[in-house]
Design a protein around this motif. Structure first.
Motif, PDB file in Angstrom:
ATOM      1  N   VAL A  96      21.531  26.016  20.865  1.00  0.00           N
ATOM      2  CA  VAL A  96      22.532  26.546  21.788  1.00  0.00           C
ATOM      3  C   VAL A  96      21.869  27.221  22.994  1.00  0.00           C
ATOM      4  O   VAL A  96      22.431  27.213  24.090  1.00  0.00           O
ATOM      5  CB  VAL A  96      23.465  27.528  21.052  1.00  0.00           C
ATOM      6  N   LYS A  97      20.677  27.775  22.825  1.00  0.00           N
ATOM      7  CA  LYS A  97      20.032  28.478  23.930  1.00  0.00           C
ATOM      8  C   LYS A  97      19.784  27.566  25.128  1.00  0.00           C
ATOM      9  O   LYS A  97      19.624  28.041  26.257  1.00  0.00           O
ATOM     10  CB  LYS A  97      18.713  29.106  23.468  1.00  0.00           C
TER      11      LYS A  97
ATOM     12  N   ILE B 271      25.753  37.785  33.571  1.00  0.00           N
ATOM     13  CA  ILE B 271      25.228  38.397  32.343  1.00  0.00           C
ATOM     14  C   ILE B 271      25.259  37.400  31.192  1.00  0.00           C
ATOM     15  O   ILE B 271      24.275  37.233  30.458  1.00  0.00           O
ATOM     16  CB  ILE B 271      26.047  39.657  31.973  1.00  0.00           C
ATOM     17  N   MET B 272      26.388  36.716  31.024  1.00  0.00           N
ATOM     18  CA  MET B 272      26.523  35.803  29.893  1.00  0.00           C
ATOM     19  C   MET B 272      25.532  34.652  29.975  1.00  0.00           C
ATOM     20  O   MET B 272      24.947  34.246  28.960  1.00  0.00           O
ATOM     21  CB  MET B 272      27.959  35.273  29.823  1.00  0.00           C
ATOM     22  N   GLN B 273      25.326  34.114  31.177  1.00  0.00           N
ATOM     23  CA  GLN B 273      24.387  33.002  31.306  1.00  0.00           C
ATOM     24  C   GLN B 273      22.960  33.423  30.987  1.00  0.00           C
ATOM     25  O   GLN B 273      22.165  32.613  30.512  1.00  0.00           O
ATOM     26  CB  GLN B 273      24.484  32.414  32.711  1.00  0.00           C
ATOM     27  N   HIS B 274      22.626  34.687  31.218  1.00  0.00           N
ATOM     28  CA  HIS B 274      21.285  35.171  30.908  1.00  0.00           C
ATOM     29  C   HIS B 274      21.114  35.541  29.435  1.00  0.00           C
ATOM     30  O   HIS B 274      19.991  35.739  28.971  1.00  0.00           O
ATOM     31  CB  HIS B 274      20.947  36.381  31.793  1.00  0.00           C
ATOM     32  N   HIS B 275      22.224  35.648  28.704  1.00  0.00           N
ATOM     33  CA  HIS B 275      22.162  36.017  27.279  1.00  0.00           C
ATOM     34  C   HIS B 275      23.114  35.130  26.484  1.00  0.00           C
ATOM     35  O   HIS B 275      23.807  35.585  25.589  1.00  0.00           O
ATOM     36  CB  HIS B 275      22.546  37.485  27.095  1.00  0.00           C
ATOM     37  N   ILE B 276      23.129  33.841  26.782  1.00  0.00           N
ATOM     38  CA  ILE B 276      24.196  32.976  26.277  1.00  0.00           C
ATOM     39  C   ILE B 276      24.155  32.793  24.771  1.00  0.00           C
ATOM     40  O   ILE B 276      25.206  32.777  24.113  1.00  0.00           O
ATOM     41  CB  ILE B 276      24.188  31.623  27.015  1.00  0.00           C
ATOM     42  N   THR B 277      22.968  32.693  24.181  1.00  0.00           N
ATOM     43  CA  THR B 277      22.890  32.526  22.730  1.00  0.00           C
ATOM     44  C   THR B 277      23.439  33.746  22.016  1.00  0.00           C
ATOM     45  O   THR B 277      24.155  33.628  21.011  1.00  0.00           O
ATOM     46  CB  THR B 277      21.438  32.280  22.292  1.00  0.00           C
TER      47      THR B 277
ATOM     48  N   GLY C  86      20.661  22.882  13.054  1.00  0.00           N
ATOM     49  CA  GLY C  86      21.511  22.562  14.193  1.00  0.00           C
ATOM     50  C   GLY C  86      22.912  23.110  14.001  1.00  0.00           C
ATOM     51  O   GLY C  86      23.469  23.046  12.902  1.00  0.00           O
ATOM     52  N   GLN C  87      23.459  23.672  15.061  1.00  0.00           N
ATOM     53  CA  GLN C  87      24.843  24.141  15.000  1.00  0.00           C
ATOM     54  C   GLN C  87      25.749  23.082  15.618  1.00  0.00           C
ATOM     55  O   GLN C  87      25.650  22.785  16.807  1.00  0.00           O
ATOM     56  CB  GLN C  87      25.021  25.473  15.733  1.00  0.00           C
ATOM     57  N   ALA C  88      26.629  22.528  14.797  1.00  0.00           N
ATOM     58  CA  ALA C  88      27.569  21.522  15.294  1.00  0.00           C
ATOM     59  C   ALA C  88      28.734  22.241  15.958  1.00  0.00           C
ATOM     60  O   ALA C  88      29.877  22.201  15.513  1.00  0.00           O
ATOM     61  CB  ALA C  88      28.060  20.632  14.157  1.00  0.00           C
ATOM     62  N   ASN C  89      28.380  22.911  17.023  1.00  0.00           N
ATOM     63  CA  ASN C  89      29.337  23.718  17.781  1.00  0.00           C
ATOM     64  C   ASN C  89      29.893  22.848  18.901  1.00  0.00           C
ATOM     65  O   ASN C  89      29.136  22.294  19.701  1.00  0.00           O
ATOM     66  CB  ASN C  89      28.607  24.943  18.348  1.00  0.00           C
ATOM     67  N   ASN C  90      31.194  22.735  18.971  1.00  0.00           N
ATOM     68  CA  ASN C  90      31.792  21.926  20.032  1.00  0.00           C
ATOM     69  C   ASN C  90      31.358  22.375  21.415  1.00  0.00           C
ATOM     70  O   ASN C  90      31.420  21.609  22.379  1.00  0.00           O
ATOM     71  CB  ASN C  90      33.319  21.981  19.942  1.00  0.00           C
TER      72      ASN C  90
END
Length: 539
Positions: free
Chosen positions: A497-498, A78-84, A445-449
């Motif tokens: 992130v997507k 589920i998470m991989q299909h809706h990761i963003t 851009g999201q500077a998300n680790n």
């Protein structure tokens, strides 16, 4: 408990209604499940509809955790299909609220190991009680002293380790059966928790000094013995301990500190992405870091090392950096400097009015930075006058308000664009929707680790690397550059992130190849090693 119940209660083995009739007969599950056999797609669709029905973000997180606790494969499918959509729910920023309500809402340990500093003799037994016979390849450990944005949360910060591992699996395909979240309970200096009758951890002030570091050493020795192939990821340790621990152990075993190294890599990738757009050179930039703690100094260090790699001498490279903390600009005579700050401080004789450089505005006016990075958790610190002052001295100001959650950000991306007439090149620490300004759509851009550490971990594990060094980390940063078209109007400095699953694999291959090139790997084909290591969320 019967074998059937053991299977249904084991989140690594349970498929729920997806067990076929043949499997039900084989495992003794006849009569233990409803008759209908569903595919994983059908299960995921049902669960996603229920997820959407939850009204608040924390309710959504609790619902997802119910799935996580009962069926790991379905959760990650589920998470991989809706990761963003789901990454902010299972991790930052919603995880902060989860941590703050941990004691009241505690139901399950979620396969985490709880280690008390007062009982080092229990470390090995505790770890093995949780991991059992699982082949652990990745450990995320926290002592929860420095959780970004909310501070010291003692044992409740275990959710940080659990959430971090979720992102590792969803983004990079680390096998969830091979991971182990660990919390080191050293007490807490959070007065609310010390007075809370429901607090679940050791209810005393934090143990520090030599007893604490002796425990860490005992823990490291045990990890080396029990999990010799594992990557040990340190998360949200305090300012006074994080760098000290990393420095001591990073050349001894496969280890990584996301707050220092991960933040540094993603900031470097963002700066390189911004320079791709502005067509400028790294060596021509003046860097101002607002917030000279663990994260800020991790960023400074990796930018400094990149300048040296580009040919500058260490002394030349150091001249590009200005550190601003609560005291203002940091000088070599500033009291209470940390070991990481001292190499990058300035001398007072550089400034005729050094005694006045006690706030961000004054420093920006004096040093005229071209790059300003915030890790201060000081909301609104990048004010309109400060940003306009910066813009007057550089064509494309690079401004990264990285503090999170949202209420702690140094500035809003929409304001930065407005104050700079769309010239600012921005990365934020939180997700930001596209912004429309003067007929241009700006992608932020999201500077998300999370854009970087899952790939770093997968690459190091796949390569069987002995250590994670700066050469491998720089390879990871450069792997992100070039994934965005710099000629597109309003282009982001980092990829979205997507697309995290795709570029996590790209980062992993780059890291594995760097390990191979340095003679630090046990494999000779990076792409094959990464592909062979990745786990798929399928029954």
């Amino acid at each position: 408990m019967t074998d059937a119940m053991n299977i249904l209660n084991n989140p690594f083995k349970n498929k729920g209604t997806a067990f076929t009739m043949e499997e039900r007969r084989r495992y003794g599950l006849i009569g233990a499940l409803p008759s209908r056999v569903k595919t994983i797609d059908q299960q995921a669709n049902d669960m996603y509809k229920l997820y959407q029905s939850k009204m608040s973000r924390i309710e959504k997180r609790h619902f997802l955790m119910e799935i996580f606790n009962t069926n790991r494969t379905l959760f990650f499918y589920i998470m991989q299909h809706h990761i963003t959509e789901m990454m902010p729910i299972v991790y930052d920023p919603v995880i902060a609220e989860s941590i703050e309500k941990y004691n009241e809402r505690y139901l399950r340990p979620q396969n985490a190991a709880y280690l008390s500093v007062q009982h080092p003799e229990n470390i090995q037994e505790s770890l093995l009680n949780v991991s059992g016979d699982r082949d652990i390849r990745l450990i995320v450990v926290t002592d929860s002293q420095g959780i970004l944005g909310i501070g010291d949360w003692g044992v409740d910060g275990v959710d940080i380790a659990v959430g971090k591992l979720m992102v590792y699996t969803a983004a990079a395909g680390i096998n969830p059966e091979q991971v182990l979240p660990v919390v080191i309970d050293a007490g807490t200096n959070n007065h609310h928790l010390l007075e809370d009758p429901n607090y679940l951890g050791e209810q005393h002030p934090r143990i520090s000094g030599q007893p604490y570091f002796d425990f860490i050493d005992h823990f490291i020795i045990t990890v080396e013995k029990v999990y010799p192939k594992a990557l040990l990821h340190f998360e949200d340790f305090g300012r006074g301990t994080a760098a000290q621990i990393l420095d001591k152990y990073q050349n001894r075993l496969l280890t990584f500190n996301d707050d220092i190294q991960g933040t540094g890599i993603i900031a470097l990738a963002g700066v390189l992405g911004a320079l791709n757009i502005s067509r400028e050179k790294l060596r021509d930039q003046t860097f101002l870091t607002f917030g000279a703690g663990t994260a800020g100094m991790g960023i400074v260090r990796i930018l400094f090392e990149e300048l040296v790699r580009e040919g500058l001498t260490p002394e030349e490279a150091k001249q590009h950096f200005y550190l601003v903390d609560k005291q203002g600009l940091l000088f070599d005579d500033t009291p209470s400097l940390t070991a990481k700050q001292k190499p990058f401080t300035r001398q007072r004789d550089e400034f005729p009015n050094s005694d006045r450089l006690t706030n961000l505005g004054a420093v920006v006016h004096a040093v005229q930075p071209t790059v300003m990075i915030g890790t201060s958790t000081q909301p609104g610190a990048f004010t309109e006058p400060i940003v306009r002052e910066m813009t007057a001295n550089t064509t494309r100001p690079i401004i990264f308000p990285l503090s999170n959650p949202t209420e702690l950000a140094e500035a809003k991306a929409s304001d930065l664009l407005k104050w700079t007439n769309g010239k600012a090149l921005i990365a934020t620490g939180i997700p930001v929707a596209d912004i429309q300004l003067d007929q241009t759509t700006f992608h932020i851009g999201q500077a998300n680790n999370a854009l970087i550490y899952p790939g770093v971990g997968l690459g190091a594990i796949a390569a069987g690397a002995k250590v994670i060094n700066n050469q491998m980390l720089v390879a990871a940063a450069h792997a992100l550059v070039g994934l965005v078209d710099p000629d597109q109007p309003g282009a982001a400095v980092l990829p979205p992130v997507k697309n995290i699953t795709q570029f996590s694999e790209r980062v992993a291959v780059a890291v594995a190849q760097s390990a191979i090139d340095q003679g630090l790997a046990s494999v000779d084909n990076a792409e094959k090693a990464v592909a062979d290591t990745k786990w798929e969320a399928q029954y």
